[in-house]
Design an enzyme around this catalytic site. Sequence first.
Site, PDB file in Angstrom:
ATOM      1  N   SER A  37       0.850  -1.191   0.000  1.00 48.10           N
ATOM      2  CA  SER A  37       0.000   0.000   0.000  1.00 48.10           C
ATOM      3  C   SER A  37       0.885   1.241   0.000  1.00 48.10           C
ATOM      4  O   SER A  37       2.090   1.150   0.235  1.00 48.10           O
ATOM      5  CB  SER A  37      -0.945   0.010   1.200  1.00 48.10           C
ATOM      6  OG  SER A  37      -0.231   0.256   2.396  1.00 48.10           O
ATOM      7  N   LYS A  42      -0.955   4.144   7.673  1.00 47.07           N
ATOM      8  CA  LYS A  42      -1.838   2.980   7.811  1.00 47.07           C
ATOM      9  C   LYS A  42      -1.018   1.701   7.979  1.00 47.07           C
ATOM     10  O   LYS A  42      -1.409   0.805   8.728  1.00 47.07           O
ATOM     11  CB  LYS A  42      -2.751   2.870   6.592  1.00 47.07           C
ATOM     12  CG  LYS A  42      -3.856   3.914   6.549  1.00 47.07           C
ATOM     13  CD  LYS A  42      -4.739   3.716   5.321  1.00 47.07           C
ATOM     14  CE  LYS A  42      -5.824   4.773   5.249  1.00 47.07           C
ATOM     15  NZ  LYS A  42      -6.652   4.638   4.018  1.00 47.07           N
ATOM     16  N   LYS A  86     -11.953   4.562  -4.571  1.00 47.54           N
ATOM     17  CA  LYS A  86     -13.271   3.966  -4.366  1.00 47.54           C
ATOM     18  C   LYS A  86     -14.390   4.960  -4.076  1.00 47.54           C
ATOM     19  O   LYS A  86     -15.561   4.624  -4.250  1.00 47.54           O
ATOM     20  CB  LYS A  86     -13.200   2.961  -3.208  1.00 47.54           C
ATOM     21  CG  LYS A  86     -12.220   1.831  -3.433  1.00 47.54           C
ATOM     22  CD  LYS A  86     -12.106   0.931  -2.229  1.00 47.54           C
ATOM     23  CE  LYS A  86     -11.071  -0.152  -2.457  1.00 47.54           C
ATOM     24  NZ  LYS A  86     -10.885  -1.021  -1.282  1.00 47.54           N
ATOM     25  N   LYS A 128     -20.975  -1.300  -8.493  1.00 46.96           N
ATOM     26  CA  LYS A 128     -21.023  -0.127  -9.375  1.00 46.96           C
ATOM     27  C   LYS A 128     -20.420  -0.396 -10.753  1.00 46.96           C
ATOM     28  O   LYS A 128     -20.567   0.414 -11.676  1.00 46.96           O
ATOM     29  CB  LYS A 128     -20.337   1.055  -8.691  1.00 46.96           C
ATOM     30  CG  LYS A 128     -21.058   1.487  -7.425  1.00 46.96           C
ATOM     31  CD  LYS A 128     -20.269   2.498  -6.617  1.00 46.96           C
ATOM     32  CE  LYS A 128     -20.994   2.831  -5.316  1.00 46.96           C
ATOM     33  NZ  LYS A 128     -21.141   1.682  -4.405  1.00 46.96           N
ATOM     34  N   ASN A 168     -22.489  -3.229  -0.899  1.00 46.85           N
ATOM     35  CA  ASN A 168     -22.222  -2.498   0.335  1.00 46.85           C
ATOM     36  C   ASN A 168     -21.662  -3.419   1.415  1.00 46.85           C
ATOM     37  O   ASN A 168     -22.322  -4.357   1.847  1.00 46.85           O
ATOM     38  CB  ASN A 168     -23.524  -1.854   0.829  1.00 46.85           C
ATOM     39  CG  ASN A 168     -23.353  -1.107   2.127  1.00 46.85           C
ATOM     40  OD1 ASN A 168     -22.618  -0.142   2.202  1.00 46.85           O
ATOM     41  ND2 ASN A 168     -24.039  -1.565   3.164  1.00 46.85           N
ATOM     42  N   VAL A 169     -20.432  -3.163   1.823  1.00 50.05           N
ATOM     43  CA  VAL A 169     -19.793  -3.972   2.860  1.00 50.05           C
ATOM     44  C   VAL A 169     -20.099  -3.368   4.224  1.00 50.05           C
ATOM     45  O   VAL A 169     -19.732  -2.225   4.507  1.00 50.05           O
ATOM     46  CB  VAL A 169     -18.273  -4.065   2.640  1.00 50.05           C
ATOM     47  CG1 VAL A 169     -17.632  -4.872   3.754  1.00 50.05           C
ATOM     48  CG2 VAL A 169     -17.974  -4.684   1.288  1.00 50.05           C
ATOM     49  N   SER A 172     -17.494  -1.252   6.548  1.00 53.57           N
ATOM     50  CA  SER A 172     -16.260  -0.829   5.890  1.00 53.57           C
ATOM     51  C   SER A 172     -16.137   0.692   5.943  1.00 53.57           C
ATOM     52  O   SER A 172     -17.135   1.418   6.053  1.00 53.57           O
ATOM     53  CB  SER A 172     -16.232  -1.300   4.438  1.00 53.57           C
ATOM     54  OG  SER A 172     -17.288  -0.706   3.695  1.00 53.57           O
ATOM     55  N   VAL A 176     -22.280   3.288   4.886  1.00 51.50           N
ATOM     56  CA  VAL A 176     -23.352   4.005   5.576  1.00 51.50           C
ATOM     57  C   VAL A 176     -23.477   3.613   7.052  1.00 51.50           C
ATOM     58  O   VAL A 176     -23.809   4.467   7.889  1.00 51.50           O
ATOM     59  CB  VAL A 176     -24.686   3.788   4.834  1.00 51.50           C
ATOM     60  CG1 VAL A 176     -25.159   2.338   4.959  1.00 51.50           C
ATOM     61  CG2 VAL A 176     -25.752   4.740   5.323  1.00 51.50           C
ATOM     62  N   GLU A 254     -24.470   8.686  -7.672  1.00 47.98           N
ATOM     63  CA  GLU A 254     -24.960   7.656  -6.758  1.00 47.98           C
ATOM     64  C   GLU A 254     -26.180   6.951  -7.347  1.00 47.98           C
ATOM     65  O   GLU A 254     -27.044   7.576  -7.951  1.00 47.98           O
ATOM     66  CB  GLU A 254     -25.319   8.281  -5.410  1.00 47.98           C
ATOM     67  CG  GLU A 254     -25.649   7.278  -4.328  1.00 47.98           C
ATOM     68  CD  GLU A 254     -25.853   7.937  -2.977  1.00 47.98           C
ATOM     69  OE1 GLU A 254     -25.541   7.306  -1.958  1.00 47.98           O
ATOM     70  OE2 GLU A 254     -26.330   9.088  -2.929  1.00 47.98           O
TER      71      GLU A 254
END
Length: 332
Positions: A37, A42, A86, A128, A168-169, A172, A176, A254
């Site tokens: 990464s 991080k 993302k 998506k 949707n994870v 994560s 949401v 969206e």
Amino acid sequence: MLSNSTILVTGGTGSFGHAFVPMTLQKYNPKKIVILSRDEMKQWEMAKLFKDDPRIRFFLGDIRDRERLYRALDGVDYVVHAAATKIVPTAEYNPFECIKTNVIGAMNLIDACIDKRVKRVVALSTDKASSPINLYGASKLASDKLFVAGNAYSGGHVTSFAVVRYGNVMGSRGSVIPFFVSIRDKGTLPITDPRMTRFMISLEQGVELVWHAFDDMVGGEIYVKKIPSMKVTDVARVIAPDACQEVIGIRPGEKLHEQMIGIEDSPFTFEYDEHFKILPSINDWASSEERIKDGKKVDPDFVYSSEKNDEWMADDELSRWLDSNSEKLGAF
């Protein structure tokens, strides 16, 4: 398959990597997991979680940097490609940067994996990428196509490529649920549209789908896990039952509902007990018995989208998940 092997995870300091690494260490005991990464902080924070485990290595680099990828892939057997730009609005306002990472980065990785004789590569995709309406989705569709075609591009080399796609994870970063949790005490939760629905998959389920892809793949498959849907208004109500819900409108790019398999893919899609598999339309691979295995072809007008799903998550199921993941959600 992954036991006693060397695995590299691009973008491995993200939410997926934080689930994949400990689960894979426990189940398969690989020789080494390399985290590639570009965010040193991080990496520093993640390294603290595995400071006593000699199987974990960190490699600072960017998938945009082709030469760095070649160095990172020395001795690697398997790759999970999780690195991506993302966030939908970020991609819309920084289109050149999105393409450099999601498309050119994918090209770099495919070339490097072939030349370094990596055995198998699984790339993470997104809902998506199915009938995309935003740049992020379009760039991931291009990435998916690159990884699928990479199986022909590799020629007689040993490297095989497959893709896993999920929506949707739950929990994560940027999703949401942690957002609603972080503001539930304010008394008002913003709802983009009261009709909005989302697929609900846990990080653990996402990891298990990647494991299955490594074990099952021949090359060119797109794996889509069967998962429940939920209305966003119901998610908000379970998280904050006493809060008001304020409709604020859909953000640029969206979607109202998530779609993981469009009608254009239905001629090449096969159903299994716990997932679907979209086979490549190129090279007659969609009729390959080796790839189809025990799959059943879906109906010609089949669409897998969150609002038309046969399975819906109940309030108490989400409540139990929230209770068991409260500590993780509190970190956001």
